[in-house]
Design a protein around this motif. Structure first.
Motif, short mmCIF file in Angstrom:
data_model
loop_
_atom_site.label_atom_id
_atom_site.label_comp_id
_atom_site.label_asym_id
_atom_site.label_seq_id
_atom_site.Cartn_x
_atom_site.Cartn_y
_atom_site.Cartn_z
N GLN A 221 56.22 166.35 -23.81
CA GLN A 221 57.27 165.99 -22.86
C GLN A 221 56.67 165.88 -21.46
N SER B 1 60.90 165.88 -16.74
CA SER B 1 61.81 164.92 -17.34
C SER B 1 62.99 165.65 -18.00
N GLU C 136 66.60 167.33 -13.75
CA GLU C 136 67.39 166.10 -13.82
C GLU C 136 67.22 165.23 -12.58
N ASN D 20 64.68 164.96 -10.51
CA ASN D 20 63.37 164.31 -10.52
C ASN D 20 63.32 163.19 -11.56
N ALA D 21 63.88 163.45 -12.76
CA ALA D 21 63.85 162.46 -13.83
C ALA D 21 64.62 161.21 -13.46
N ARG E 231 63.02 157.32 -12.62
CA ARG E 231 63.45 156.54 -13.76
C ARG E 231 62.84 155.13 -13.75
N ILE F 110 60.76 157.51 -16.04
CA ILE F 110 59.61 158.39 -15.80
C ILE F 110 58.50 158.16 -16.82
N SER G 283 53.09 160.97 -13.58
CA SER G 283 53.78 161.88 -14.48
C SER G 283 53.09 161.96 -15.84
N GLU H 129 62.46 157.89 -21.30
CA GLU H 129 63.03 159.09 -20.67
C GLU H 129 62.00 160.21 -20.52
N GLY H 130 60.86 160.10 -21.20
CA GLY H 130 59.79 161.09 -21.04
C GLY H 130 59.75 162.17 -22.09
N ASP I 273 68.39 170.14 -23.61
CA ASP I 273 67.68 168.95 -24.07
C ASP I 273 67.83 168.78 -25.58
#
Length: 416
Positions: free
Chosen positions: A10, A14, A19, A21-22, A26, A28, A34, A67-68, A317
Motif C-alpha cells: 500500500q 493512501s 484521506e 493526502n490521498a 489523486r 496517488i 509516493s 487509489e494506491g 480500509d
C-alpha cells in the motif's frame, strides 16, 4: 510449522489512513514520490523479515489500483528486486493471475526468478477476482473475473486457469513444446503444421533441441528456456482457497492451498477436504500438512496496546475496499441472519478478533490463537501474517516491531 508474511503493498498515505493526502495527490498511484516511499517500506520489511527468521514473504498481483491500495502490479518483478536484497527467505507471488498471462511468457518469467534466487521461489497461482483489471488483461482468452459461483463466466475463468497452468508445466518439463489448445485457441508452433522459412535452420538443426525442426525443415516445436532452478519447477501455492471446487483442484494438482476462512473449525474442514482429495491422487498428507492459513496479526506487549495500535488501522480500509467484493462474509457468525449480507459496520477489529480472522494481543494471546488451530490440525505446515492495515498505514518502525515481536516471542514456540 513455518511462518510467512503476506503483503498487499500500500502506498503510504493512501486510503482512509490519510484521506486528505490521498485526495490531494489523486491519483496517488501515479505519484512517483509516493511509489518510491512504497518501495522503501517493502524493501525494509523484506530485509527485516529475512534477518529475524521468517520463512517466506508473499505478495499479491493487481493492476490499475490508482487509489494506491494493493499496489503490486508485477509480483515476479518486485520479488526479483527483493531477491537481490535478501539471503534466505522464500519469495512467493500469491499469486500470479494465470488467466491474465500468456502461458509461455509466464513460464519464462517464473523460471528466471527461480534462477535468480537459486530456488527461493514458491509460485502462487490465482484466478483473479477483480473485474476492473481481469476483464481487460484476460480478454485474449475471453476470461473475466472469477466469481466462485459456478456460472458460465466463472467456469470459463476456471478452465482458462487450468489450461494456462498445464502449458506452463509443459514448458518447464519438456525440452521441446508442441501443443494445440482448444481451450485457449493457442498453438505452439504457430501455425501448428510448422513455421517455414526459418533463416537459421542449419544452426538450429545442429545446436537446437532435438525435435525442434521436422523432416521438411520447418519449425515443428519450440524449446522454452531457461528451465527453473528447482526440478521440475517451484512448489505451487494458491491463495484464498475458499470454494470446495478450488480446494479439490488444488489437491488434484498438488498445489498448496492458502486458506482465509476465519475460525479454526472452518479451517479444519477445508484442510480435511484437501487431505481426502489428495489421498485419492496417491498423496497421503497428514491433516494440515501441505496447507497454509492466513490471518491478520497485530502484536504488542499487552492486549490493550495491540488493540490501540492495530484495532482502528485495519478496519476502515478493509471494510470499504474488500467489503463490496464479499470478503466481509468471512466475519459471519452463526447468529447472523444468513439471508442478509454482513454490513461494513460489522467489519471492525472486535468482530475480526471474535471470528479469529485477526489475532490481536500480547504474545500469549497470539500463541493461544495459533494453538487453537493446531488442536484441530496438528500438522499444519504454514501460518501466514496478513499485513492488512499495517504497511502503508502505520509507521514503518511499528510494522517492523510487530514482526520482531512475533519472530522472537511466537515463532520459537512452534517453529520446525
Amino acid at each position: 510449522m513455518k511462518f510467512s508474511i503476506f503483503l498487499n503493498p500500500q502506498i503510504p498515505g493512501s486510503g482512509y489512513s490519510n484521506e486528505e493526502n490521498a485526495v490531494a495527490k489523486r491519483p496517488i498511484g501515479r505519484s512517483v514520490e509516493s511509489y518510491q516511499a512504497l518501495l522503501h517500506e517493502v524493501r525494509e520489511i523484506a530485509i527485516h523479515a529475512d534477518q529475524i527468521g521468517f520463512d517466506a514473504l508473499m505478495m499479491t498481483e493487481h493492476h490499475f489500483h490508482s487509489e494506491g491500495f494493493e499496489f503490486s502490479v508485477n509480483p515476479l518483478m518486485f520479488l526479483t528486486d527483493l531477491a537481490a536484497r535478501t539471503e534466505r527467505i522464500l519469495l512467493a507471488p500469491l499469486g500470479i493471475v494465470l488467466p491474465a498471462w500468456d502461458p509461455i511468457r509466464a513460464a519464462e518469467d517464473v523460471a528466471l526468478l527461480d534462477q535468480f534466487s537459486k530456488g527461493r521461489l514458491r509460485l502462487g497461482v490465482a484466478r483473479g477476482y477483480q473485474n476492473r483489471w481481469m476483464n481487460v488483461l484476460g480478454q485474449r482468452w475471453q476470461a473475466t473475473a472469477a466469481r466462485s459461483d459456478g456460472s458460465k463466466t466463472d467456469t470459463r475463468n476456471f478452465d482458462v486457469f487450468g489450461e494456462v497452468l498445464k502449458i506452463m508445466k509443459m514448458a518447464w518439463t519438456q525440452d521441446t513444446l508442441r501443443y494445440k489448445s482448444d481451450v485457449l485457441d493457442y498453438e505452439v508452433p504457430a501455425p501448428f503444421d510448422g513455421i517455414e522459412g526459418w533463416p537459421a535452420l542449419e544452426w538450429t538443426q545442429k545446436f537446437g533441441a532435438p525435435g525442434e525442426v521436422d523432416d521438411q525443415g520447418r519449425i515443428h516445436a519450440v524449446s522454452v528456456g531457461p528451465k527453473p532452478y528447482q526440478n521440475p519447477y517451484p512448489e505451487l501455492w494458491q491463495p484464498f482457497t475458499i470454494s470446495d471446487r478450488s480446494v479439490i483442484r488444488a489437491a488434484q494438482e498438488d498445489i498448496l492451498p492458502w486458506m482465509f476462512t476465519p475460525n479454526p473449525d472452518e479451517h479444519a474442514a477445508k484442510a480435511r477436504l484437501y487431505q481426502e482429495e489428495s489421498a485419492k491422487c496417491g498423496r497421503d498428507y497428514k491433516l494440515g500438512e501441505h496447507t497454509g492459513i492466513l490471518k491478520i496479526v497485530g502484536m504488542a506487549d499487552t492486549r490493550e496496546e495491540a488493540i490501540a495500535t492495530y484495532g482502528m488501522s485495519m478496519q476502515k480500509d478493509f471494510a470499504a475496499f474488500f467489503g463490496p467484493f464479499g470478503y466481509l462474509e468471512v466475519l459471519r457468525k452463526k447468529e447472523d441472519d444468513r439471508h442478509q449480507p454482513i454490513s461494513p459496520e460489522k467489519g471492525d477489529y472486535k468482530r475480526m478478533n471474535e471470528v479469529e480472522m485477526a489475532l490481536l494481543g500480547g504474545p500469549d494471546d497470539i500463541k493461544r490463537g495459533i494453538q487453537r488451530m493446531l488442536d484441530r490440525m496438528p500438522d499444519l505446515e504454514w501460518f501466514g501474517l496478513f499485513m492488512q492495515g499495517q504497511q502503508g498505514v502505520l509507521p514503518l518502525d511499528t510494522v517492523k516491531r510487530n514482526l520482531e515481536l512475533f519472530a522472537t516471542k511466537v515463532i520459537p514456540e512452534f517453529s520446525d
